[in-house]
Design an enzyme around this catalytic site. Structure first.
Site, PDB file in Angstrom:
ATOM      1  N   ASN A  10       0.871  -1.181   0.000  1.00 38.69           N
ATOM      2  CA  ASN A  10       0.000   0.000   0.000  1.00 38.69           C
ATOM      3  C   ASN A  10       0.905   1.227   0.000  1.00 38.69           C
ATOM      4  O   ASN A  10       1.434   1.611   1.044  1.00 38.69           O
ATOM      5  CB  ASN A  10      -0.912  -0.027   1.237  1.00 38.69           C
ATOM      6  N   TRP A  11       1.079   1.780  -1.173  1.00 38.22           N
ATOM      7  CA  TRP A  11       2.015   2.909  -1.316  1.00 38.22           C
ATOM      8  C   TRP A  11       1.438   4.217  -0.778  1.00 38.22           C
ATOM      9  O   TRP A  11       2.125   5.237  -0.745  1.00 38.22           O
ATOM     10  CB  TRP A  11       2.386   3.088  -2.801  1.00 38.22           C
ATOM     11  N   LYS A  12       0.176   4.212  -0.402  1.00 37.53           N
ATOM     12  CA  LYS A  12      -0.499   5.417   0.095  1.00 37.53           C
ATOM     13  C   LYS A  12      -0.236   6.594  -0.867  1.00 37.53           C
ATOM     14  O   LYS A  12      -0.112   6.366  -2.063  1.00 37.53           O
ATOM     15  CB  LYS A  12      -0.076   5.704   1.541  1.00 37.53           C
ATOM     16  N   HIS A  98      -9.808   1.208   4.804  1.00 39.65           N
ATOM     17  CA  HIS A  98      -8.527   1.435   5.498  1.00 39.65           C
ATOM     18  C   HIS A  98      -8.759   2.411   6.654  1.00 39.65           C
ATOM     19  O   HIS A  98      -9.563   3.349   6.529  1.00 39.65           O
ATOM     20  CB  HIS A  98      -7.499   1.995   4.514  1.00 39.65           C
ATOM     21  N   GLU A 166      -5.378  -4.597  10.710  1.00 41.83           N
ATOM     22  CA  GLU A 166      -4.394  -3.534  10.898  1.00 41.83           C
ATOM     23  C   GLU A 166      -4.766  -2.740  12.150  1.00 41.83           C
ATOM     24  O   GLU A 166      -5.547  -1.773  12.067  1.00 41.83           O
ATOM     25  CB  GLU A 166      -4.396  -2.568   9.706  1.00 41.83           C
ATOM     26  N   SER A 210       3.324  -1.626  10.655  1.00 45.02           N
ATOM     27  CA  SER A 210       4.755  -1.662  10.982  1.00 45.02           C
ATOM     28  C   SER A 210       5.466  -2.949  10.561  1.00 45.02           C
ATOM     29  O   SER A 210       6.382  -3.408  11.241  1.00 45.02           O
ATOM     30  CB  SER A 210       4.961  -1.397  12.478  1.00 45.02           C
TER      31      SER A 210
HETATM   32  P1  13P Z   1       2.816   0.844   7.856  1.00 46.37           P
HETATM   33  O1  13P Z   1       3.366  -0.453   7.261  1.00 46.37           O
HETATM   34  O2  13P Z   1       3.544   2.046   7.370  1.00 46.37           O
HETATM   35  O3  13P Z   1       2.704   0.747   9.342  1.00 46.37           O
HETATM   36  O4  13P Z   1       1.338   1.006   7.276  1.00 46.37           O
HETATM   37  C1  13P Z   1       0.464  -0.052   7.362  1.00 46.37           C
HETATM   38  C2  13P Z   1      -0.709   0.243   6.530  1.00 46.37           C
HETATM   39  O5  13P Z   1      -1.485   1.134   6.837  1.00 46.37           O
HETATM   40  C3  13P Z   1      -0.883  -0.545   5.308  1.00 46.37           C
HETATM   41  O6  13P Z   1      -2.156  -0.387   4.779  1.00 46.37           O
END
Ligand code: 13P
Length: 248
Positions: A10-12, A98, A166, A210
């Site tokens: 998930n590259w956001k 999400h 998550e 994480s």
């Molecule tokens: P991180 O891996 O940066 O904690 O983010 C997790 C996340 O939100 C994946 O969708």
């Protein structure tokens, strides 16, 4: 046989045309022949999708996904993107619910349910995210909270589903639950879905929050866990490469 492992990146709201293409080509250098038990799914921000789409025409270990979609196909929804275009640009998976959408954009499980309903109608694969806050964890209310999210977010017509657990307190914090805690939740998700959604024949459970190259292997070997949903470490080339190498 080694169980299938699903890695969702998930590259956001990160990366650009050059850096996103680079991560895809690096992936193909590491996983250069078709491997049965590995699925890597890239979820870029919307504007990167048309450019990356051409890399995902053939079936292989690599798939394209989206970080969200609207629950209508089109209409007066300023700022949103349509599932119809996502499908045309080769997206196979769509993340829904999400925690960043739920907290920042105040999305409700009811909205998520409508989105998954549409994802099912388009024969794409929904990735439902669930996860409790630190308060719910401390108050020992987390199983109630998660079961409500599951019941309210999944529509009746669902046959195939990925659920990513998550915990909000783990996203981007460097804090991850213990193996026992992840085991408890993955067993609970399986139980809750089997009991309430008997039509779901194909359920995959992922962990997110994480995940990095030091904890990745430990997490993917947990028995009910089918893979990880990775944020920060999926856009850090060194970390990402280390995780991919653990898959082959
Ligand atoms: P991180 O891996 O940066 O904690 O983010 C997790 C996340 O939100 C994946 O969708």
């Amino acid at each position: 046989m080694k169980k299938e492992t699903i890695f969702i990146a998930n590259w956001k709201m990160n990366l650009n045309i050059h850096t996103s293409e680079k991560l895809i080509s690096v992936s193909r250098e590491i996983i250069h022949e078709n491997k049965k038990n590995i699925k890597i799914i890239f979820c870029p921000q919307f504007l990167l999708i048309p450019n990356l789409s051409r890399f995902f025409v053939r079936n292989s270990n690599f798939y394209l996904g989206a970080q969200d979609c609207h629950y209508n196909v089109n209409g007066a929804f300023t700022g949103d993107s349509s599932i119809d275009l996502l499908k045309k640009f080769n997206c196979k998976y769509i993340i829904s619910g999400h925690s960043e959408r739920r907290t920042v954009y105040k999305e409700l499980s009811d909205d998520v349910c409508k989105k998954i309903n549409l994802i099912n109608e388009f024969s794409l694969l929904p990735v439902l995210c669930i996860g409790e806050s630190i308060e719910d964890r401390k108050n020992k209310n987390y199983l109630n909270f998660l079961s409500k999210q599951i019941l309210d977010s999944i529509p009746e017509n669902t046959k195939q589903l990925l659920i990513a657990y998550e915990p909000i307190w783990s996203i981007g914090t460097g804090i991850i639950p213990s193996v026992e805690e992840i085991e408890e939740i993955s067993d609970f998700i399986k139980f809750c879905v089997n009991k309430n959604f008997p039509d779901i024949q194909d359920l995959k459970i992922l962990y997110g929050g994480s995940v990095n190259s030091s904890n990745f292997e430990k997490i993917i070997t947990i028995s009910n866990i089918n893979g990880c949903l990775v944020g920060g470490s999926s856009i850090n080339e060194e970390e990402y490469v280390k995780m991919l190498k653990k898959l082959i």
